[in-house]
Motif scaffolding. Structure first.
Motif, PDB file in Angstrom:
ATOM      1  N   PHE A  12       0.858  -1.179   0.000  1.00  0.00           N
ATOM      2  CA  PHE A  12       0.000   0.000   0.000  1.00  0.00           C
ATOM      3  C   PHE A  12       0.896   1.231   0.000  1.00  0.00           C
ATOM      4  O   PHE A  12       1.889   1.281   0.721  1.00  0.00           O
ATOM      5  CB  PHE A  12      -0.885   0.010   1.253  1.00  0.00           C
TER       6      PHE A  12
ATOM      7  N   LYS B 170       5.009   3.790   2.409  1.00  0.00           N
ATOM      8  CA  LYS B 170       4.459   2.517   1.951  1.00  0.00           C
ATOM      9  C   LYS B 170       4.425   1.524   3.106  1.00  0.00           C
ATOM     10  O   LYS B 170       5.215   1.610   4.051  1.00  0.00           O
ATOM     11  CB  LYS B 170       5.238   1.948   0.777  1.00  0.00           C
TER      12      LYS B 170
ATOM     13  N   SER C 244      -8.339  -3.852   2.761  1.00  0.00           N
ATOM     14  CA  SER C 244      -8.602  -3.060   1.552  1.00  0.00           C
ATOM     15  C   SER C 244      -9.655  -2.000   1.813  1.00  0.00           C
ATOM     16  O   SER C 244      -9.560  -0.890   1.279  1.00  0.00           O
ATOM     17  CB  SER C 244      -9.045  -3.988   0.411  1.00  0.00           C
TER      18      SER C 244
ATOM     19  N   GLU D 205      -7.971   0.883   3.518  1.00  0.00           N
ATOM     20  CA  GLU D 205      -7.234   1.681   2.550  1.00  0.00           C
ATOM     21  C   GLU D 205      -8.171   2.666   1.849  1.00  0.00           C
ATOM     22  O   GLU D 205      -7.814   3.816   1.600  1.00  0.00           O
ATOM     23  CB  GLU D 205      -6.581   0.787   1.496  1.00  0.00           C
TER      24      GLU D 205
END
Length: 101
Positions: free
Chosen positions: A32, A66, A91, A94
């Motif tokens: 990510f 990251k 996810s 995110e």
């Protein structure tokens, strides 16, 4: 009760709704990226809360803007539905807005 190890075809099926996630050996992995270091740290904090709730803890590697997430079910030596469930929740984290950019 021990989670059930998934077959290779089942793993591929469960990858479909998880863009960006890849299988590396016996792990489900995604990197990510963030606009700031602190946004990545906030992401890690939010993932940690989910992991504690599920009692299923990913390996997290924090770098400059990251975060690499690695999921596997150590007790069975591979991927289970727990890994895919947590990947889906990660996810969603995110995609959720954060005040740290």
């Amino acid at each position: 009760m021990k989670p059930e190890l998934l077959s290779a075809s089942t793993v591929q099926h469960h990858l479909i709704p998880l863009p960006g996630w890849q299988v590396e050996g016996a792990e489900l992995v995604k990197e990510f990226r963030f606009t700031s270091y602190l946004a990545g740290i906030e992401f890690v904090r939010r993932v940690a809360v989910l992991a504690e709730e599920m009692n299923h803890h990913p390996d997290l590697l924090v770098g400059w803007r990251k975060v690499t997430v690695r999921l596997t079910t150590h007790s069975v030596g591979g991927l289970t539905l727990l890994d895919f469930s947590l990947a889906g929740q990660i996810s969603a984290v995110e995609a959720a807005p954060s005040n740290l950019t």
